[in-house]
Design an enzyme around this catalytic site. Structure first.
Site, PDB file in Angstrom:
ATOM      1  N   ALA A 197       0.859  -1.195   0.000  1.00 19.15           N
ATOM      2  CA  ALA A 197       0.000   0.000   0.000  1.00 19.15           C
ATOM      3  C   ALA A 197       0.884   1.231   0.000  1.00 19.15           C
ATOM      4  O   ALA A 197       1.973   1.233   0.581  1.00 19.15           O
ATOM      5  CB  ALA A 197      -0.922   0.011   1.210  1.00 19.15           C
ATOM      6  N   ALA A 198       0.426   2.250  -0.687  1.00 18.01           N
ATOM      7  CA  ALA A 198       1.152   3.518  -0.715  1.00 18.01           C
ATOM      8  C   ALA A 198       0.177   4.640  -0.454  1.00 18.01           C
ATOM      9  O   ALA A 198      -0.918   4.667  -1.019  1.00 18.01           O
ATOM     10  CB  ALA A 198       1.838   3.707  -2.067  1.00 18.01           C
ATOM     11  N   ALA A 199       0.544   5.555   0.433  1.00 15.32           N
ATOM     12  CA  ALA A 199      -0.318   6.675   0.788  1.00 15.32           C
ATOM     13  C   ALA A 199       0.472   7.971   0.715  1.00 15.32           C
ATOM     14  O   ALA A 199       1.634   7.987   0.311  1.00 15.32           O
ATOM     15  CB  ALA A 199      -0.898   6.460   2.186  1.00 15.32           C
ATOM     16  N   SER A 200      -0.173   9.051   1.116  1.00 12.59           N
ATOM     17  CA  SER A 200       0.443  10.373   0.999  1.00 12.59           C
ATOM     18  C   SER A 200       1.724  10.473   1.813  1.00 12.59           C
ATOM     19  O   SER A 200       2.709  11.064   1.376  1.00 12.59           O
ATOM     20  CB  SER A 200      -0.537  11.441   1.483  1.00 12.59           C
ATOM     21  OG  SER A 200      -1.767  11.331   0.826  1.00 12.59           O
ATOM     22  N   LYS A 219       5.510   0.259   8.011  1.00 12.62           N
ATOM     23  CA  LYS A 219       5.228   1.516   7.319  1.00 12.62           C
ATOM     24  C   LYS A 219       6.459   2.408   7.351  1.00 12.62           C
ATOM     25  O   LYS A 219       7.015   2.672   8.425  1.00 12.62           O
ATOM     26  CB  LYS A 219       4.023   2.220   7.945  1.00 12.62           C
ATOM     27  CG  LYS A 219       3.629   3.486   7.194  1.00 12.62           C
ATOM     28  CD  LYS A 219       2.201   3.915   7.483  1.00 12.62           C
ATOM     29  CE  LYS A 219       2.018   4.434   8.875  1.00 12.62           C
ATOM     30  NZ  LYS A 219       0.681   5.084   9.048  1.00 12.62           N
ATOM     31  N   ASP A 273      -9.520   9.095  10.693  1.00  7.36           N
ATOM     32  CA  ASP A 273      -9.435   8.935   9.239  1.00  7.36           C
ATOM     33  C   ASP A 273      -9.969   7.570   8.807  1.00  7.36           C
ATOM     34  O   ASP A 273      -9.224   6.727   8.298  1.00  7.36           O
ATOM     35  CB  ASP A 273      -7.964   9.087   8.814  1.00  7.36           C
ATOM     36  CG  ASP A 273      -7.831   9.368   7.323  1.00  7.36           C
ATOM     37  OD1 ASP A 273      -8.833   9.757   6.700  1.00  7.36           O
ATOM     38  OD2 ASP A 273      -6.721   9.193   6.785  1.00  7.36           O
ATOM     39  N   GLY A 330       3.454   7.768   3.444  1.00  9.31           N
ATOM     40  CA  GLY A 330       4.376   6.641   3.480  1.00  9.31           C
ATOM     41  C   GLY A 330       3.850   5.468   2.693  1.00  9.31           C
ATOM     42  O   GLY A 330       2.816   5.557   2.022  1.00  9.31           O
ATOM     43  N   GLN A 331       4.584   4.368   2.784  1.00  7.87           N
ATOM     44  CA  GLN A 331       4.144   3.143   2.125  1.00  7.87           C
ATOM     45  C   GLN A 331       4.418   1.960   3.030  1.00  7.87           C
ATOM     46  O   GLN A 331       5.291   2.018   3.905  1.00  7.87           O
ATOM     47  CB  GLN A 331       4.815   2.975   0.768  1.00  7.87           C
ATOM     48  CG  GLN A 331       6.316   2.997   0.771  1.00  7.87           C
ATOM     49  CD  GLN A 331       6.866   3.232  -0.631  1.00  7.87           C
ATOM     50  OE1 GLN A 331       6.310   3.971  -1.437  1.00  7.87           O
ATOM     51  NE2 GLN A 331       7.986   2.567  -0.932  1.00  7.87           N
ATOM     52  N   VAL A 332       3.659   0.886   2.810  1.00 11.36           N
ATOM     53  CA  VAL A 332       3.656  -0.252   3.721  1.00 11.36           C
ATOM     54  C   VAL A 332       4.199  -1.487   3.021  1.00 11.36           C
ATOM     55  O   VAL A 332       3.833  -1.788   1.880  1.00 11.36           O
ATOM     56  CB  VAL A 332       2.226  -0.532   4.237  1.00 11.36           C
ATOM     57  CG1 VAL A 332       2.223  -1.723   5.188  1.00 11.36           C
ATOM     58  CG2 VAL A 332       1.657   0.708   4.923  1.00 11.36           C
TER      59      VAL A 332
END
Length: 614
Positions: free
Chosen positions: A67-70, A88, A235, A72-74
């Site tokens: 998973a990638a988010a604003s 993460k 969130d 960081g990424q996991v």
């Protein structure tokens, strides 16, 4: 894409009913498909933060981020001692990006304030938002948040919060338990897919069931946070939720949590009751208690505005037959006109419920958030013995003269007559199954039995206080009214059932004297006594109710309040006599049937075989 645009896109992606399915699917990619940064850079950050080579902490880390988010990424990994974990890693050089975006937002809101001539200082919202974003840059804060959230919700078994491994977590690296589950986005994709060879009808039905179960558990989890723990997940977008095979709802990402004050919790509880009751004046007072309506606001004008905006809302079985988002939109329009404040917790609660409703409506267009949430509210009010909860309950079903408002009391009884509510009112919160899917009412008899069980119990103090506070004559007046006929009929059935049990037990002691030799053994005796186990109220429980001195005081107080009205007292006496005769007749009939069946089954008759030839 900027952090702000990403955040807005994530929020909108949860509302396909507003922006359309295609746009929703496109924006949902923001949760899981943000371009990752190179793996070599991520591994370097992990080694820098942990101060040791990767191999000394992990035996495996996935080649690509899951998973990638604003921020960081996991990566999925396995520790030296064999634990499955999610690691993460924060994006490099992130701080200057956050500062830049907040600066841009502050300038934009400042310009908007000048253009619209608003009284409220809009740039303060950018400052508040910025504090949250800067807090998310430190994963040690998120680790603390996750541990705090786990501790607060550990007794609610339908909620799963992953454990944090502090020894493998630092400021830019967070290692947590790997949660095996399905994301709402994947479930929604399968549930709404058109007929094709890749997805079978069975798979679509199962995905739809899981999605609705996740949403209903999400609604309850939101209410638990709102009304029980006061600790809100800030969130709850689909990327941060998982449906676990055990039926639990899993929460991820604890970069932002919000602690509510008790007064705000009770004000939010009261506002839900106000909306369901269509009491807009009380809703304005609740909004004032939430610190949403500013001091000095013309309450009368705001009440008239809300009544005009929400007066068109239709009700079905006493519950608003409308989307939560629509009610929210109406309140929001009035809020903008009168410069309401939007405290952080208030915005988070509204966002959570709106997000969950969006997912539910994609799977079931008939889903109603208020219908799913109100049983929990009723249970809360009927079992919590606090001054604030009692005040809300009394204002909801009593008028200023302490008389019962029967239309509202009927609503409480209808909501309480769902099995999911009854089970929770007797079970502890740790035993909650969290089944908030819509279910059919199990009948008024369940309510009568629930009241009989609840009144003498420890949790029944709320009901006992209510009966002591209320005007007894209004209760009697309602009980003998035409509207209460179904309740009286069901009470007769309950009383008849208890009388039947008592007679069966009495006959069981003298069964030999009656010479029903086979009735004392074998299946006949079991069949006769089985009827007692099918009842929700046993003889012992009924006798305990009759012996309870607290209930005697309440009953005598109610009866004495009717003496001032001889006509009402006469009508009550006659109604009570009719109910007693009816219950006795029912019980006598059931006893005769039970004895007849037992006698016939005890006869030494052999079944005859009959041959039929064609």
């Amino acid at each position: 894409m900027s952090l702000l645009a990403d955040a807005v896109g994530q929020s909108l992606s949860t509302r396909p009913d507003i922006i359309g399915t295609e746009i929703s699917k496109a924006l949902s990619g923001l949760h899981d498909q943000i371009p990752p940064f190179p793996r070599t850079m991520a591994m370097k950050i992990i080694e820098q933060e942990l101060g040791a080579p990767i191999q000394s902490s992990f035996t495996y880390l996935s080649e690509e981020p899951v998973a990638a988010a604003s921020f960081g990424q996991v990566y999925r990994g396995k520790t030296i001692d064999g634990r499955d974990v999610a690691v993460k890693v924060q994006r490099p050089n992130l701080r200057h990006v956050v500062v830049r975006d907040i600066y841009i937002l502050r300038i934009g809101l400042g310009l908007l304030q000048k253009i619209t001539n608003r009284i409220s200082h809009l740039p303060l919202y950018a400052d508040e938002f910025g504090k949250g974003l800067v807090g998310e840059l430190d994963y040690s804060i998120e680790a603390e948040n996750a541990s705090k959230y786990l501790e607060a919700h550990s007794s609610f078994t339908f909620i799963h919060i992953p454990k944090v491994y502090r020894d493998l977590s630092r400021k830019r690296v967070l290692t947590m338990e790997w949660v095996v589950g399905e994301s709402p986005t994947d479930l929604l994709s399968v549930a709404t897919s058109n007929a094709n060879h890749e997805v079978s009808e069975t798979e679509r039905i199962e995905a739809n069931r899981k999605l609705l179960d996740l949403v209903s558990k999400g609604v309850e989890a939101c209410l638990v946070q709102l009304l029980e723990t006061g600790l809100l997940h800030a969130d709850p977008h689909p990327g941060n939720l998982r449906y676990i095979s055990s039926g639990q709802i899993g929460f991820l990402d604890f970069g932002l949590i919000c602690q509510m004050e008790k007064k705000h919790q009770y004000a939010m509880l009261a506002s839900i009751v106000d909306i369901v009751n269509g009491d807009w004046g009380s809703l304005v007072r609740s909004l004032m208690d939430m610190d949403v309506v500013r001091p000095g606001t013309n309450v009368r004008r705001v009440t008239m505005e809300l009544e005009g905006a929400l007066g068109e809302v239709e009700f079905r079985d006493g519950i608003p037959d409308v989307k939560f988002s629509r009610v929210l939109g109406k309140i929001w329009s009035v809020a903008l006109k009168y410069n309401f404040r939007m405290p952080p917790y208030y915005t988070l609660v509204l966002r959570s419920l709106a997000s969950l409703e969006g997912l539910a409506l994609a799977a079931d267009p008939n889903f109603k958030t208020f219908e799913a949430a109100y049983p929990y509210v009723v249970r809360k009010l009927l079992t919590e013995n606090s001054a604030d909860a009692r005040r809300i309950l009394h204002s909801a079903i009593l008028n200023k003269r302490k008389e019962f408002r029967w239309e509202r009391l009927n609503l409480f009884l209808r909501v309480a007559s769902t099995r999911k509510t009854l089970n929770r009112m007797i079970a502890s919160k740790s035993e909650s199954s969290a089944d908030y899917l819509p279910s059919k009412p199990s009948g008024v008899i369940e309510v009568a039995q629930m009241i009989l069980k609840l009144l003498p119990s420890k949790d029944g103090i709320v009901l006992r206080r209510l009966l002591m506070t209320a005007d007894g004559a209004s209760l009697i007046r309602g009980m003998v009214s035409k509207e209460a006929t179904p309740l009286r009929q069901q009470l007769c059935k309950v009383i008849a059932d208890v009388m039947h049990q008592w007679v069966v037990q009495a006959l069981g002691q003298h069964i030999t004297a009656l010479k029903y030799s086979r009735l004392t053994s074998g299946s006949s005796k079991k069949d006769l006594v089985a009827s007692t186990s099918r009842s929700s109220v046993s003889v012992d429980e009924y006798q305990a109710i009759l012996r309870d001195p607290r209930l005697k005081v309440i009953f005598l107080r109610i009866i004495s309040s009717t003496r001032k009205d001889p006509a009402l007292m006469l009508k009550f006496s006659w109604t009570s006599f009719i109910m007693a005769v009816t219950a006795s007749a029912r019980a006598f009939h059931r006893v005769l049937v039970s004895l007849s069946e037992a006698f016939v089954s005890s006869l030494p008759l052999s079944p005859k075989r009959v041959a039929v030839s064609a």
